[in-house]
Structures are given as C-alpha cells and as structure tokens.
Design a protein around this motif. Structure first.
Motif, PDB file in Angstrom:
ATOM      1  N   GLY A 144      12.855 -33.827   9.095  1.00  0.00           N
ATOM      2  CA  GLY A 144      13.519 -33.921  10.383  1.00  0.00           C
ATOM      3  C   GLY A 144      13.436 -32.667  11.223  1.00  0.00           C
ATOM      4  O   GLY A 144      13.923 -32.650  12.363  1.00  0.00           O
ATOM      5  N   CYS A 145      12.823 -31.597  10.703  1.00  0.00           N
ATOM      6  CA  CYS A 145      12.686 -30.335  11.447  1.00  0.00           C
ATOM      7  C   CYS A 145      11.346 -30.282  12.168  1.00  0.00           C
ATOM      8  O   CYS A 145      10.410 -31.033  11.860  1.00  0.00           O
ATOM      9  N   LYS A 146      11.275 -29.348  13.121  1.00  0.00           N
ATOM     10  CA  LYS A 146      10.066 -29.200  13.936  1.00  0.00           C
ATOM     11  C   LYS A 146       9.460 -27.821  13.684  1.00  0.00           C
ATOM     12  O   LYS A 146      10.157 -26.796  13.737  1.00  0.00           O
ATOM     13  N   LEU A 147       8.144 -27.816  13.423  1.00  0.00           N
ATOM     14  CA  LEU A 147       7.413 -26.577  13.142  1.00  0.00           C
ATOM     15  C   LEU A 147       6.381 -26.333  14.231  1.00  0.00           C
ATOM     16  O   LEU A 147       5.604 -27.229  14.569  1.00  0.00           O
ATOM     17  N   GLY A 148       6.360 -25.131  14.790  1.00  0.00           N
ATOM     18  CA  GLY A 148       5.330 -24.731  15.739  1.00  0.00           C
ATOM     19  C   GLY A 148       4.334 -23.806  15.074  1.00  0.00           C
ATOM     20  O   GLY A 148       4.727 -22.825  14.420  1.00  0.00           O
ATOM     21  N   SER A 169      11.536 -25.712  21.717  1.00  0.00           N
ATOM     22  CA  SER A 169      12.492 -26.589  21.035  1.00  0.00           C
ATOM     23  C   SER A 169      12.236 -26.723  19.540  1.00  0.00           C
ATOM     24  O   SER A 169      12.897 -27.519  18.873  1.00  0.00           O
ATOM     25  N   VAL A 170      11.258 -25.979  18.984  1.00  0.00           N
ATOM     26  CA  VAL A 170      10.958 -26.121  17.559  1.00  0.00           C
ATOM     27  C   VAL A 170      11.973 -25.352  16.722  1.00  0.00           C
ATOM     28  O   VAL A 170      12.656 -24.444  17.208  1.00  0.00           O
ATOM     29  N   ASP A 171      12.074 -25.707  15.444  1.00  0.00           N
ATOM     30  CA  ASP A 171      13.005 -25.043  14.526  1.00  0.00           C
ATOM     31  C   ASP A 171      12.351 -23.873  13.804  1.00  0.00           C
ATOM     32  O   ASP A 171      12.992 -22.845  13.571  1.00  0.00           O
ATOM     33  N   TYR A 172      11.080 -24.045  13.454  1.00  0.00           N
ATOM     34  CA  TYR A 172      10.381 -23.018  12.688  1.00  0.00           C
ATOM     35  C   TYR A 172       9.098 -22.609  13.430  1.00  0.00           C
ATOM     36  O   TYR A 172       8.518 -23.397  14.175  1.00  0.00           O
TER      37      TYR A 172
END
Length: 587
Positions: A367-371, A540-543
């Motif tokens: 559910g997390c977002k990685l850039g 807006s990414v988490d990581y």
C-alpha cells in the motif's frame, strides 16, 4: 505445435500444418489424378481423330471423337480450376494456422530475443516468409508434383509407342533433372542468405519510417539513404549469383530439350515413312514430346521457388527455437491483501558480464508508494523489468507478499501488476477492446463507472461513438490520451501493484495535471513504484530509492530524506530549487 521440448524441423512443420489435413489432401490428390489422366488422354483422342481422317472413317465417327475431345478438354479445365481452388484453400488454412502459432510463440518468448532484433525483421518473418511459403504450398508444390507425374506418364506412353523414342527423350530429361538436383544442393544456401538480407532491409525501412520526424528535423535524410544503399549493395551479389546460375541451367536444359524434340520428331518421321506408325501416332509422339517442354521449363522456376520456400521454412523453424518464458510457479496471490515488495541481494546483467544492478536490497510495505530516481543508465527501468518477470535475476530474489515471484503462476502474477510506461500499446480496435483487452467478462457499465470514478468523463465524452470509437493506431490519439487508457486498463483489471516508468515524460502540463489526478486515485490502496526524472512527480510518494551506477545510493522515507541535509535526495532538491529560482530571475 512443438515447443522447446522438441526441436521443430522442416519435415515437422509440413506434417503439422499441411499433411495433417487428410481429407482435403485426399480430395486434392484425387483431383490431381483426374487432371493428369485427362492431360495424358486428350492427345490420344486427337491422334485417333487424325488417324481416322487419314483412313477415311465415317463422318459420324469423326464427330463422335471430336465431341469426346471437346468434353475432355472442358472437364480438364474444370478440374484444373477446382485443383487450384483446393490447393489455395489448403495453403491458406496452413499459413493462417502457422502465422497464428508464430505470433503466439513470439508473444510467449523471452524478452531477451526482442532486444536483439528489430520489429521490421519480425514482421518480415511473420508476413514475408509465410507469404513466400504460401505461394509454394498453394501453387508451386502442387505443380511440381503434377509435373513429375506428368513426365513419368509421358515417358511410359512414349516407351509404349516406341522404345527408341522413349529412351532418347528420357535420357535428355534425366540429364536435366541431375542438373536441377545439383543446383538445389549447391545453391540452396544462397536463398537463405537472401531472405536474411531482406529481413535486414525491411527492419531498416520499418525503423526509419517510425522516425521520420526525427530524421527530417536532424536533416539526416542523406545519411538514411546512404545506409539503405549499403544494405541493398549487400543484397545485390547474392541475387546476381542466383540469377546467373539459374539462367545457365535454363539455357542448358533448353538445348537438351530441343535435342530431345529433334530426336523424337526425326525418329517418328522415319517410322511413318517406313509405314510402322500412322500419322496420328506421329502427332501423338510429337505432342507428348512438346508437352514435356512446359513442365521442364516450369520445373527450373519451381526449383527456385522450392529453394526460396526451403529457406523460409528454415527461418520459421528458427522462430520456434526461440526460448519461451518459463512458468514453473503454480501459486496464486491471496485476494484482498496489500502486497509488499522486497528485493533481497538482487544483481543482474544483460550479457552475463557487466552488472546493471548490484546487490539491490530494499523492502516496500504493501500500500506504500516508492519513487525511484537516478541518472540515465543507472538501472531504474531494469529494476522494474525484473519485478515484472521480464528477466530472471542473476543473484538474489524478489519477493511479493513474502513469496519469491517465480513461485507464482506467471498469468496469475501479471494479472495483479500493471506496468504503465511512456510508450503505451494501442491495439487496433474499439475503445472498448483497448480498455478491457478483449476480456468479455468486463461489462460496459463497469468501464463507464471506472472512467467516471477517475473524473475522466469530460475527456471521454468528446468521442462521439463512445466505447465503439475505432482506434486503429496510436497516431489517432495523443500521448496523454494513451496514458489515460493505460490507467483505466489498470483499474479495470484490479491490479494491486502499479509500476510507472516515466509515465508523464511526453505529456503537456494540462494533460499531466489530469493524469496526476487519475494517478492519485489509482494509487490509493495499492503498492506503487514510480520512476521519474522530475522531482515534483514524487511529492506524494512514501519512500525514495536513489540508484547510482546500479547500486543503492539512498533509500528511506521521503519525509526523513527531505530533512536529512547529508542525503543525496536532499542535495537534489536543493539543486532543483536553485535552478527554479535562477529561471524565475531570468524570466
């Protein structure tokens, strides 16, 4: 169809696609026997007519023979038309099945193959080689078989008429066949080389046609034409050798045939003067000898067509030897779970020597977002291609939901992951077919609900025919619209992992804003990996994962990296702010 477990050869290919059609082949064989019978029988009827005229037979008898001859000629033509229809039908069925299996095999082949070959060469193999093979199967092969039996039938009838004439004619025919066999064995490889160069030619044409705008902008037309001339110059010598050697055989066979004709006519004339045979028999002998001219002359051309077809079969068999994607996994991904992604000591090389990725290890919670950021060539795209199972990792393992991705069924795995790139595949067909990818289980109402939920209805409503709007190529819609289609696809397929590789690199600011709104919705509640060059894309990414020369230079929570003055991501942000400030001052 044979796969990698059993190598397919030319014999296997013909058995698989041609000789397996037993009933049509049987009907065609029967029709060919009838055609051959009438071809050999009609000269005898005409010879009988001439002999009857010479012996002053009754008019009614002559009319009867003439009627039989006319009926036989008409039947022969009708049978010939039907045999052409049958051979074309068998050929088309075989080639269509072959094209389907070639495309199916290529679609399931390992991605490595497509890195070593241009699209134009693939098209030439699917279309050019199979069309050449169709010409052979539907026309040439049938004519070769007919000619062989026709020559054998004529030889038998000539021997029956006179052994000396039959022996003289057949000796000449034997020499011609020896020459054709020699040509087939010695020059067969030339056609394989020619077909290979044709593939290179079409691949180059396809590549340049896809880059016409860049070529015009760079003024590179002259360079393109010079390179094209070089490719044609490579093709010319083999073509010339084939033509010259073919003409040599044709000249010699024509001389031998002329000698056979002279011998047959001379001997039959002598026998007629001696009263041994009738004038009708002289005509029949001359007619049979003359009938040999057409199959012999065609045989030379047909041998060339056979060599071309043989080279095409060899090249098609090479396609079936391309390794297919292996799918040894059988596990299914559990429904209703957020899917974490983990790389553990992953290394990868395309050529087995130079590592593109080196000991990559990180974990992205479900559910997390990685850039992912980094310079061009640092391995960003390669990393996500490994996640997609396009290539196997050389070392280490990739886990999704705690399980090695190779243990999942490939179909099941890719159903749960969507890969959105800057170059979206548009399939010739309607909007409906492009959005649901020909899955009949997806209803129109589900598609409309998805478009509405993504706030894309104002954009979609401009297409008057709605889901029935035809999209025949990517040229009919903009880059941004192609991206919107890919987003709707991903949401309709209920993918739980979203991968985006430079998805907005070619999009105008207005469409980019529309895309970002759609991205925000589609990424909610899904595990997302985003490759981007523009840092604002990653707000807006988490990581953040910063790759440098194939290794991880920085990895961590974005909010912490923004505050860490020693992190490389912080340095990039400060540099971007400085460049933006300088741009505003200059403006």
């Amino acid at each position: 169809m044979k796969t990698n477990s059993g190598k397919m050869g030319p014999k296997d290919l013909l058995i698989q696609y041609v000789f397996s059609k037993r009933l049509p082949i049987f009907i065609l064989a029967a029709v060919m026997v009838l055609e051959l019978f009438f071809t050999l029988f009609t000269p005898e009827i005409l010879g009988n007519f001439i002999s009857s005229v010479e012996s002053r037979a009754e008019v009614n008898y002559l009319i009867k023979i003439a009627g039989i001859y006319i009926c036989c000629v008409i039947l022969q033509q009708m049978i010939n038309i039907f045999s052409i229809f049958m051979s074309q039908s068998i050929g088309w069925q075989a080639i269509n099945e072959l094209k389907n299996d070639i495309l199916e095999h290529l679609m399931g082949s390992k991605i490595e193959y497509f890195k070593s070959v241009l699209p134009g060469e693939i098209v030439e193999r699917i279309e050019g080689d199979t069309e050449q093979l169709l010409e052979f199967l539907s026309t040439v092969a049938i004519r070769i078989i007919m000619n062989v039996f026709l020559i054998a039938g004529i030889a038998f009838l000539l021997f029956k008429k006179n052994r000396l004439i039959g022996a003289a004619v057949m000796c000449c025919m034997l020499v011609i066949f020896v020459m054709l066999t020699f040509m087939q064995r010695r020059y067969g490889d030339i056609w394989f080389s020619v077909r290979k160069l044709y593939s290179k030619f079409f691949a180059y044409i396809n590549e340049q046609m896809a880059s016409t705008e860049d070529i015009a902008a760079c003024g590179a037309k002259g360079f393109v034409l010079v390179k094209l001339k070089r490719i044609l110059a490579q093709l010319l010598p083999d073509k010339v050798r084939v033509i010259v050697r073919t003409n040599n055989v044709e000249v010699v066979s024509s001389l031998l045939f002329t000698m056979a004709n002279i011998l047959a006519l001379g001997i039959s004339s002598y026998l007629f003067i001696q009263g041994t045979i009738t004038l009708g028999s002289v005509y029949v002998i001359f007619k049979y000898t003359e009938m040999l001219r057409s199959p012999v002359e065609r045989m030379d051309t047909q041998i060339q067509e056979f060599l071309k077809a043989k080279s095409c079969i060899m090249r098609i068999c090479e396609i079936f030897e391309i390794p297919k994607e292996t799918d040894e996994g059988s596990l299914r991904i559990e429904e209703g779970r957020l899917l974490p992604v983990e790389f553990s000591g992953v290394s990868f090389s395309y050529n087995g020597n130079d590592l593109i990725l080196k000991n990559i290890s990180f974990r992205l919670e479900g559910g997390c977002k990685l850039g992912i950021i980094g310079r061009t060539g640092c391995g960003k795209s390669t990393l996500v291609q490994l996640l997609m199972r396009y290539y196997p990792a050389a070392q280490g393992e990739i886990l999704v939901d705690g399980v090695n991705i190779n243990e999942y069924s490939l179909k099941e795995y890719r159903k749960n992951i969507s890969f959105i790139t800057q170059d979206i595949s548009i399939i010739g067909g309607t909007f409906r077919e492009n959005l649901r990818l020909f899955d009949p289980g997806i209803s129109d109402s589900e598609i409309y609900q998805t478009i509405e939920w993504l706030n894309l209805m104002p954009w979609f409503s401009k297409f008057e025919n709605g889901l029935d709007t035809e999209i025949n190529s990517k040229a009919e819609i903009s880059e941004g619209e192609a991206q919107l289609i890919s987003i709707v696809r991903a949401l309709i397929q209920k993918s739980r992992i979203i991968v985006m590789d430079e998805a907005t690199s070619k999009i105008d600011p207005f469409t980019e804003q529309l895309l970002h709104q759609a991205f925000e919705k589609i990424m909610a509640g899904r595990t997302c990996i985003i490759i981007a060059h523009h840092l604002q894309t990653l707000e807006s990414v988490d990581y953040i994962l910063y790759l440098e020369q194939g290794s991880i230079a920085t990895y961590g929570l974005r909010e912490k990296l923004v505050q860490n003055t020693e992190s490389k991501f912080y340095s990039l942000l400060e540099q971007a702010k400085l460049e933006q400030s300088n741009l505003e001052d200059w403006t």
